[in-house]
Design a protein around this motif. Structure first.
Motif, short mmCIF file in Angstrom:
data_model
loop_
_atom_site.label_atom_id
_atom_site.label_comp_id
_atom_site.label_asym_id
_atom_site.label_seq_id
_atom_site.Cartn_x
_atom_site.Cartn_y
_atom_site.Cartn_z
N ARG A 81 -46.09 3.54 10.50
CA ARG A 81 -45.64 3.70 9.11
C ARG A 81 -46.57 3.01 8.14
NH1 ARG A 81 -40.57 4.79 7.21
NH2 ARG A 81 -39.65 4.33 9.25
N GLU A 82 -46.99 1.78 8.50
CA GLU A 82 -47.87 1.02 7.61
C GLU A 82 -49.24 1.68 7.48
OE1 GLU A 82 -49.86 -3.46 7.42
OE2 GLU A 82 -48.10 -3.08 8.70
N LEU A 83 -49.79 2.17 8.60
CA LEU A 83 -51.10 2.81 8.55
C LEU A 83 -51.05 4.10 7.74
CD1 LEU A 83 -54.01 2.59 9.49
CD2 LEU A 83 -53.38 3.77 11.59
N ALA A 84 -49.96 4.85 7.88
CA ALA A 84 -49.81 6.08 7.10
C ALA A 84 -49.78 5.78 5.61
CB ALA A 84 -48.53 6.81 7.52
N THR A 85 -49.09 4.70 5.22
CA THR A 85 -49.02 4.31 3.81
C THR A 85 -50.38 3.87 3.29
OG1 THR A 85 -46.70 3.63 4.07
CG2 THR A 85 -47.91 2.75 2.18
N GLN A 86 -51.08 3.07 4.09
CA GLN A 86 -52.40 2.58 3.68
C GLN A 86 -53.37 3.71 3.40
OE1 GLN A 86 -53.84 -0.07 6.70
NE2 GLN A 86 -52.35 -1.69 6.26
N LEU A 87 -53.33 4.76 4.23
CA LEU A 87 -54.31 5.85 4.14
C LEU A 87 -53.79 7.05 3.36
CD1 LEU A 87 -55.74 5.73 7.77
CD2 LEU A 87 -56.66 4.70 5.70
N GLY A 88 -52.54 7.00 2.94
CA GLY A 88 -51.99 8.11 2.16
C GLY A 88 -51.84 9.39 2.95
N VAL A 89 -51.48 9.26 4.22
CA VAL A 89 -51.28 10.44 5.06
C VAL A 89 -49.89 10.40 5.68
CG1 VAL A 89 -53.73 10.57 5.61
CG2 VAL A 89 -52.20 9.31 7.14
N GLY A 90 -49.49 11.48 6.30
CA GLY A 90 -48.20 11.52 6.96
C GLY A 90 -48.22 10.79 8.29
N ARG A 91 -47.06 10.39 8.75
CA ARG A 91 -46.99 9.68 10.03
C ARG A 91 -47.39 10.60 11.18
NH1 ARG A 91 -41.38 6.45 10.31
NH2 ARG A 91 -42.35 5.77 12.27
N SER A 92 -47.18 11.91 11.01
CA SER A 92 -47.59 12.84 12.06
C SER A 92 -49.11 12.84 12.23
CB SER A 92 -47.10 14.26 11.74
OG SER A 92 -47.67 14.71 10.52
N SER A 93 -49.84 12.62 11.14
CA SER A 93 -51.30 12.56 11.22
C SER A 93 -51.75 11.31 11.97
CB SER A 93 -51.90 12.57 9.81
OG SER A 93 -51.60 13.77 9.14
N VAL A 94 -51.04 10.20 11.77
CA VAL A 94 -51.35 8.98 12.50
C VAL A 94 -51.11 9.20 14.00
CG1 VAL A 94 -50.73 6.55 12.85
CG2 VAL A 94 -50.81 7.50 10.54
N ARG A 95 -49.99 9.85 14.32
CA ARG A 95 -49.68 10.11 15.73
C ARG A 95 -50.74 11.00 16.37
NH1 ARG A 95 -44.28 10.14 13.73
NH2 ARG A 95 -44.33 12.41 13.42
N GLU A 96 -51.21 12.00 15.63
CA GLU A 96 -52.24 12.90 16.17
C GLU A 96 -53.53 12.14 16.45
OE1 GLU A 96 -53.92 16.41 17.57
OE2 GLU A 96 -51.84 15.89 17.12
N ALA A 97 -53.93 11.26 15.54
CA ALA A 97 -55.15 10.47 15.74
C ALA A 97 -55.01 9.55 16.95
CB ALA A 97 -55.46 9.65 14.49
N VAL A 98 -53.84 8.95 17.11
CA VAL A 98 -53.62 8.06 18.25
C VAL A 98 -53.65 8.85 19.55
CG1 VAL A 98 -51.93 6.54 19.37
CG2 VAL A 98 -52.36 6.33 16.92
#
Length: 264
Positions: free
Chosen positions: A35-52
């Protein structure tokens, strides 16, 4: 004009890769919460999950569900070169038969042990990992993460960049075998203690310059564990049948296995 802007998940990936390159992240560190990384980068949490997920396929991170200090994504290694990345992606896409992966591991690691025994190498990092594996209360996943690092560092110390990259590339598949075994083997503490002893035997043979013993110690270490895995996995379990078949085939095809190892 075509839109050449990176997709949201690529933005996340570039941020994490940059942190690794610059030393802001290192093996053992945990990624910023989703959640924090998504907020920092201005992207959705689904995008963070995809990158991980991409980083997990490449063997850079390991994820754990649940809550507490072991949950989330942890850095387990730094990105390798193109060969390692290619191998990881091929393994993730089932590009290589599991039997071939196991046989390749036996060939590579036996050669590494023999060569290390013939050279004057610094084993300080290897010994440090063994010491960490002696800690009480290690969960199986924690133990196996250190186990994987032990084998990877041996290949790195050998100085053979190709073997090191190949081992890194196959790491996710190797860990899948070891985790499958740990989940099914009875009396895991007893198994873990035996694996510790076998690791120490490998390092002792290398330190003493005994190439033949080092090679045999590695071969027995790998094949004995896979024999246990093959016996523990149920042939009726479709999800694990391929692992069991690969383990049995690897044991049968390993050098001198039929002649020297009474467990096979």
């Amino acid at each position: 004009m075509p839109n050449t802007a990176p997709r949201a998940w690529q933005v996340v990936l570039e941020r994490i890769e940059g942190d690794l390159r610059e030393g802001r992240l290192a093996p053992g560190d945990r990624l910023t919460p989703e959640r924090e990384l998504a907020t920092q980068l201005g992207v959705g949490r689904s995008s963070v999950r995809e990158a991980v997920r991409v980083l997990e396929v490449l063997g850079v991170v390991r994820t754990a569900t649940g809550s507490g200090p072991t949950a989330g994504a942890m850095i387990v290694t730094t990105p390798r070169g193109g060969l390692a990345a290619f191998l990881r992606l091929q393994v993730a896409a089932n590009g290589f038969p599991l039997t071939d992966v196991v046989r390749t591991r036996i060939v590579l690691e036996c050669d590494v042990a023999e060569r290390l025994a013939r050279d004057d190498v610094d084993l300080a990092e290897v010994v440090g990992i063994l010491d960490a594996m002696d800690a009480e209360g290690l969960a199986p996943d924690e133990f196996l993460a250190l186990d994987a690092r032990f084998h990877q560092v041996l290949s790195e110390v050998s100085g053979n960049a190709v073997i090191s990259a190949m081992m890194a590339g196959l790491r996710s598949s190797i860990e899948a075998y070891t985790r499958a075994g740990a989940a099914r083997l009875n009396a895991w503490p007893t198994v873990a203690e035996r694996l510790r002893s076998e690791h120490r035997r490998i390092v002792a043979a290398v330190s003493e310059g005994d190439a033949d013993s080092a090679r045999e110690a590695v071969r027995a270490h790998i094949t004995d564990y896979y024999t246990e895995v093959a016996q523990a996995l149920s042939p009726s379990d479709a999800a694990e049948a391929a692992v069991g078949d690969a383990a049995r085939a690897a044991v049968r095809s390993s050098p001198s296995a039929s002649e020297e190892d009474p467990h096979e």
